[in-house]
Design an enzyme around this catalytic site. Structure first.
Site, short mmCIF file in Angstrom:
data_model
loop_
_atom_site.label_atom_id
_atom_site.label_comp_id
_atom_site.label_asym_id
_atom_site.label_seq_id
_atom_site.Cartn_x
_atom_site.Cartn_y
_atom_site.Cartn_z
N ASP A 81 41.24 65.73 71.04
CA ASP A 81 40.70 66.00 69.72
C ASP A 81 40.38 64.66 69.07
O ASP A 81 41.28 63.91 68.70
CB ASP A 81 41.73 66.78 68.88
CG ASP A 81 41.19 67.20 67.52
OD1 ASP A 81 40.19 66.62 67.06
OD2 ASP A 81 41.80 68.09 66.90
N HIS A 82 39.07 64.37 68.92
CA HIS A 82 38.66 63.05 68.44
C HIS A 82 38.98 62.85 66.95
O HIS A 82 38.89 61.73 66.44
CB HIS A 82 37.16 62.85 68.67
CG HIS A 82 36.81 61.46 69.09
ND1 HIS A 82 37.45 60.33 68.60
CD2 HIS A 82 35.88 60.99 69.96
CE1 HIS A 82 36.95 59.26 69.14
NE2 HIS A 82 35.99 59.63 69.99
N ARG A 83 39.36 63.91 66.24
CA ARG A 83 39.80 63.75 64.86
C ARG A 83 41.15 63.06 64.80
O ARG A 83 41.49 62.39 63.82
CB ARG A 83 39.89 65.10 64.15
CG ARG A 83 38.58 65.87 64.06
CD ARG A 83 38.81 67.26 63.51
NE ARG A 83 39.72 68.03 64.35
CZ ARG A 83 40.16 69.26 64.05
NH1 ARG A 83 39.77 69.85 62.93
NH2 ARG A 83 40.97 69.88 64.88
#
Length: 412
Positions: free
Chosen positions: A379-381
């Protein structure tokens, strides 16, 4: 009279109707299963709390129904008897299969002698029995509480001496050209979950290869010893152990994003989901508290959870609470993949098949090695590329030194 969908479990407010097990006009006994429903990826059967004749079915397979909604109508046994104008003689009373005394529904309903005990069996067992023409009512069950298991059907399938044993293997259903399939049941649940995951989570993939030659050798040396204790030692148990060790070293990966509060929640428990390809679709049962279990107990959990998932017997508690998921395409034959994160987790690991490849050692000499590709989605967040690489490196380090995964065990 209306029969309403009863409570199916704590916090369960609705379910999807998978299939009817009865049809209008059927005479059912108390405890007989009426329908199969799906809640939170678990399929369960709803038994009849009455004895009577089925009238109208008010829902269709694939429909969502709420707890308390009327799902069918029925005529109670006593009401049916009242409509019969013929005098009740002793001969009729002696041969009648219907109970004779129901005081406004408050008295005990006495079912026929042969139906005193309801058949206990999973939907998959009932389906197979129907296809094979096996009467489950006459079959003793070896499961808990007399529950009939798949293996209990085996004696009914033994060929006679004159017959040649048939080598029939169940083939997956890939569909029929020119037809339409309703998106329902577990397939629809999977679709909804995948859409939610892809919409909510900006995925990025990270793939690396790992030399697991020592791991292959270690498993081969331990496999027979574990088997004597009734434990099937698979590679997946080692991968789960390696993932747990990496999550403890890089805690941010064992997290989820609370979108309502804008907070990253770092979990202090290690519940590892293990994706299982079942007939109805992908199921993700969970090895709870994997950090507190040794290799043998993890292997036992994986075998039990996988068997239950394929048989359609997964419990709700076995499908909830995962903080990280491991999925494998290796048994099918793929080398790498780009797995979809199991929302609301922050990462997932996809395993390819282990292949023999020539590699160069430290001295520049070519040697054979067992190689596996590890496909991560993050999850790049929450996780940037450097964190993903750091986490992958820890997983690789543990897999390349598999003896460290046994340090917490007390082997006799």
């Amino acid at each position: 009279m209306d029969f309403h969908l009863p409570e199916l479990g704590e916090g369960v407010l609705e379910a999807e109707l998978v299939s009817w097990l009865v049809k209008p006009g059927d005479v059912v006994k108390r405890g007989q299963n009426l329908m199969e429903v799906l809640t939170d990826k678990a399929t369960m059967e709803v038994p009849a709390p009455f004895a009577g004749t089925i009238g109208e079915l008010k829902a269709k397979p694939g429909e969502s129904i709420k707890v308390g909604d009327p799902v069918l109508t029925y005529t109670a046994v006593g009401k049916t008897a009242e409509r019969a104008k013929a005098p009740a003689t002793e001969a009729v009373a002696a041969t009648s299969a219907a109970p004779r005394h129901i005081a406004g529904g408050n008295g005990p309903v006495v079912p026929p002698r042969h139906a005193a005990v309801a058949v206990k069996a999973a939907p998959s067992v009932r389906l197979l029995a129907r296809k094979l023409g096996i009467d489950l009512g006459n079959l003793p069950g070896s499961g808990p509480g007399g529950r009939i298991l798949l293996e209990d059907l085996s004696p009914q399938l033994q060929p006679s001496a004159a017959q040649k044993p048939a080598k029939s293997e169940a083939k997956p259903d890939y569909g029929k050209p020119g037809t339409r399939m309703k998106l329902q049941g577990i397939r629809r649940k999977i679709a909804d979950h995948m859409v939610q995951a892809k919409r909510a989570i900006p995925h990025y993939s990270y793939i690396d290869e790992c030399d697991v030659t020592d791991l292959v050798r270690l498993r081969e040396s331990l496999k027979e010893t574990y088997a004597k204790s009734g434990v099937k030692l698979t590679y997946l148990a080692f991968f789960v152990k390696a993932v747990v060790a990496a999550l403890r070293e890089v805690p941010i990966v064992n997290s989820s994003l609370d979108e309502a509060t804008g907070e990253i929640v770092l979990h202090d428990h290690y519940h590892i989901g293990v994706a299982v390809a079942a007939a109805a679709g992908l199921i993700v049962p969970v090895v709870h508290d994997a950090d507190k279990k040794d290799l043998a107990h993890i292997a036992q959990d994986i075998e039990r959870l996988s068997t239950d998932a394929r048989a359609g017997k997964s419990r709700l508690e076995d499908l909830r609470g995962s903080t990280f998921t491991v999925t494998s395409i290796g048994n099918v034959g793929g080398l790498m993949s780009t797995p979809v994160i199991n929302h609301p987790e922050a990462a997932i690991l996809g395993l390819g098949k282990i292949v023999k490849r020539p590699i160069f050692d430290a001295a520049g000499n070519i040697k054979p090695a067992d190689i596996v590709y590890l496909s991560f989605s993050f999850d790049h967040r929450i996780l940037d590329g450097a964190i993903g690489a750091a986490f992958s490196n820890v997983v690789l380090r543990n897999l390349q030194n598999p003896a460290t995964l046994l340090l917490s065990e007390r082997l006799v």
